[in-house]
Design an enzyme around this catalytic site. Sequence first.
Site, short mmCIF file in Angstrom:
data_model
loop_
_atom_site.label_atom_id
_atom_site.label_comp_id
_atom_site.label_asym_id
_atom_site.label_seq_id
_atom_site.Cartn_x
_atom_site.Cartn_y
_atom_site.Cartn_z
CB THR A 1 -0.88 0.07 1.27
OG1 THR A 1 -0.01 0.01 2.40
CG2 THR A 1 -1.90 -1.05 1.32
CD GLU B 1 -0.80 4.39 -8.47
OE1 GLU B 1 -1.52 5.37 -8.22
OE2 GLU B 1 -0.22 3.73 -7.60
CG HIS C 1 -3.11 5.18 -4.87
ND1 HIS C 1 -1.90 5.59 -5.39
CD2 HIS C 1 -3.06 5.53 -3.56
CE1 HIS C 1 -1.19 6.19 -4.45
NE2 HIS C 1 -1.88 6.16 -3.32
CB ALA D 1 -4.76 1.36 0.90
P1 NAD Z 1 6.31 7.41 7.53
O1 NAD Z 1 7.23 8.46 6.97
O2 NAD Z 1 5.64 7.64 8.83
O3 NAD Z 1 7.11 6.02 7.63
C1 NAD Z 1 7.94 5.55 6.62
C2 NAD Z 1 9.02 4.73 7.30
O4 NAD Z 1 9.78 4.05 6.30
C3 NAD Z 1 10.02 5.58 8.11
O5 NAD Z 1 10.03 5.17 9.47
C4 NAD Z 1 11.36 5.31 7.43
O6 NAD Z 1 12.44 5.24 8.35
C5 NAD Z 1 11.09 3.95 6.81
N1 NAD Z 1 12.01 3.58 5.75
C6 NAD Z 1 12.61 4.39 4.84
N2 NAD Z 1 13.41 3.66 4.03
C7 NAD Z 1 13.30 2.37 4.47
C8 NAD Z 1 13.88 1.15 4.03
N3 NAD Z 1 14.75 1.09 3.02
N4 NAD Z 1 13.53 0.02 4.68
C9 NAD Z 1 12.66 0.04 5.72
N5 NAD Z 1 12.11 1.18 6.18
C10 NAD Z 1 12.43 2.32 5.56
O7 NAD Z 1 5.24 7.14 6.36
P2 NAD Z 1 3.77 6.52 6.52
O8 NAD Z 1 2.81 7.60 6.81
O9 NAD Z 1 3.84 5.34 7.40
O10 NAD Z 1 3.50 6.07 5.00
C11 NAD Z 1 4.17 4.94 4.44
C12 NAD Z 1 3.90 4.87 2.95
O11 NAD Z 1 2.50 4.68 2.72
C13 NAD Z 1 4.29 6.09 2.15
O12 NAD Z 1 4.93 5.67 0.96
C14 NAD Z 1 2.96 6.74 1.78
O13 NAD Z 1 3.06 7.44 0.57
C15 NAD Z 1 2.09 5.51 1.62
N6 NAD Z 1 0.65 5.75 1.76
C16 NAD Z 1 -0.20 5.17 0.87
C17 NAD Z 1 -1.58 5.33 1.00
C18 NAD Z 1 -2.53 4.66 0.04
O14 NAD Z 1 -3.67 5.08 -0.08
N7 NAD Z 1 -2.15 3.59 -0.61
C19 NAD Z 1 -2.09 6.14 2.02
C20 NAD Z 1 -1.20 6.70 2.93
C21 NAD Z 1 0.18 6.50 2.79
#
Ligand code: NAD
Length: 332
Positions: free
Chosen positions: A237, A268, A287, A289
């Site tokens: 996601t 997308e 997209h 989620a």
């Molecule tokens: P966040 O910034 O709170 O957390 C992301 C984490 O990933 C951080 O803790 C960072 O240290 C870690 N990270 C970075 N590189 C890494 C690696 N190589 N290996 C492991 N961990 C690593 O972000 P979030 O709010 O938890 O969002 C996570 C993802 O979800 C983002 O890509 C965001 O765009 C996506 N998202 C998608 C939807 C959807 O509708 N599909 C909705 C919300 C967020």
Amino acid sequence: MKTDRKKIVISEFMDTQAVDSLKRHFDVCADPSLVDEPERLRDALADADALIVRNRTQVTAALLDGAPRVKVVGRLGVGLDNIALGACKDRGVRVFPATGANARAVAEYVIATSLMLLRGAYLSSAAVAQGQWPRAALSNGREAAGGTMAVIGFGGIGQLVAQLACGIGMRVAGYDPQVPADAACWQETGAQGMSFDDALRAADVVTVHVPLVESTRNLLGAAQLAMLKPHAVVINTSRGGVVDESALACALKQGRLGGAALDVFADEPLKAGSPLAGAPNLILTPHIAGLTVQSNERVGTLVASRVMHALLEGEHDSTNTRELRHGTDIIR
Ligand code: NAD
């Protein structure tokens, strides 16, 4: 006619109550078709003070150059990969994402798809309705309880997913190079921090919650998928490009993987003819989620509030400032 009120352009869908709350204080041009009509978007931005987008509007240096008054960008979501952050910084444009506001929606999607894919029994409605009775074929699904969920990326969403997974009796193996081994979040969520490879090898479910940057592109590629148990399921996601779609399709079709749910894609909308077509036990969603009735409302309210604060900061309009401080109409 131009008034002395500041102007906000909203180029994608935003919760209507949140839009209405902004209209009380600003000239608002809210038109979700703008994202697909670049010329109209440019025209609308020529005299705008703020822009609010979801994930489809590309906020590039060129777009900002044609919007000299824009100093505030609201993002109705979390990922910032559609916003040229460097260009924003150079032009003094502040960016306000809806951090945390859609985390619950994403976390529930992860739990729902995990349960569906592990059980493998919920995608046969058409066959059952047609009089087939595939009871033997659907009797060997797995329970989640007692299994391990590998949470790759232990930020806001990853931590919430871990809590929910613990709640249904799963063990959680977390991996995040930015989160130290002694960080409180491991204990608070019930997860155990592990190396990337150990988390993958232990997993019945792998769910990724990282940003898309160069170091996370194809984080789950052929080599990593090959480390998974053959019944394991993969959920993405986060962002397309983090999981290699061709390698995933190949592993599913060859029976080297139990199932997958993908909400995000390298391109997308996903193009017809993708290697994913025809892969077994695969859930594809467009997209969504992070999109629910409740999260749309939370995201809209949060971004409206942040954009409003930013625009009114430094202004001495007593009405706006008083309402902003009390926040009754914006911050619910
Ligand atoms: P966040 O910034 O709170 O957390 C992301 C984490 O990933 C951080 O803790 C960072 O240290 C870690 N990270 C970075 N590189 C890494 C690696 N190589 N290996 C492991 N961990 C690593 O972000 P979030 O709010 O938890 O969002 C996570 C993802 O979800 C983002 O890509 C965001 O765009 C996506 N998202 C998608 C939807 C959807 O509708 N599909 C909705 C919300 C967020």
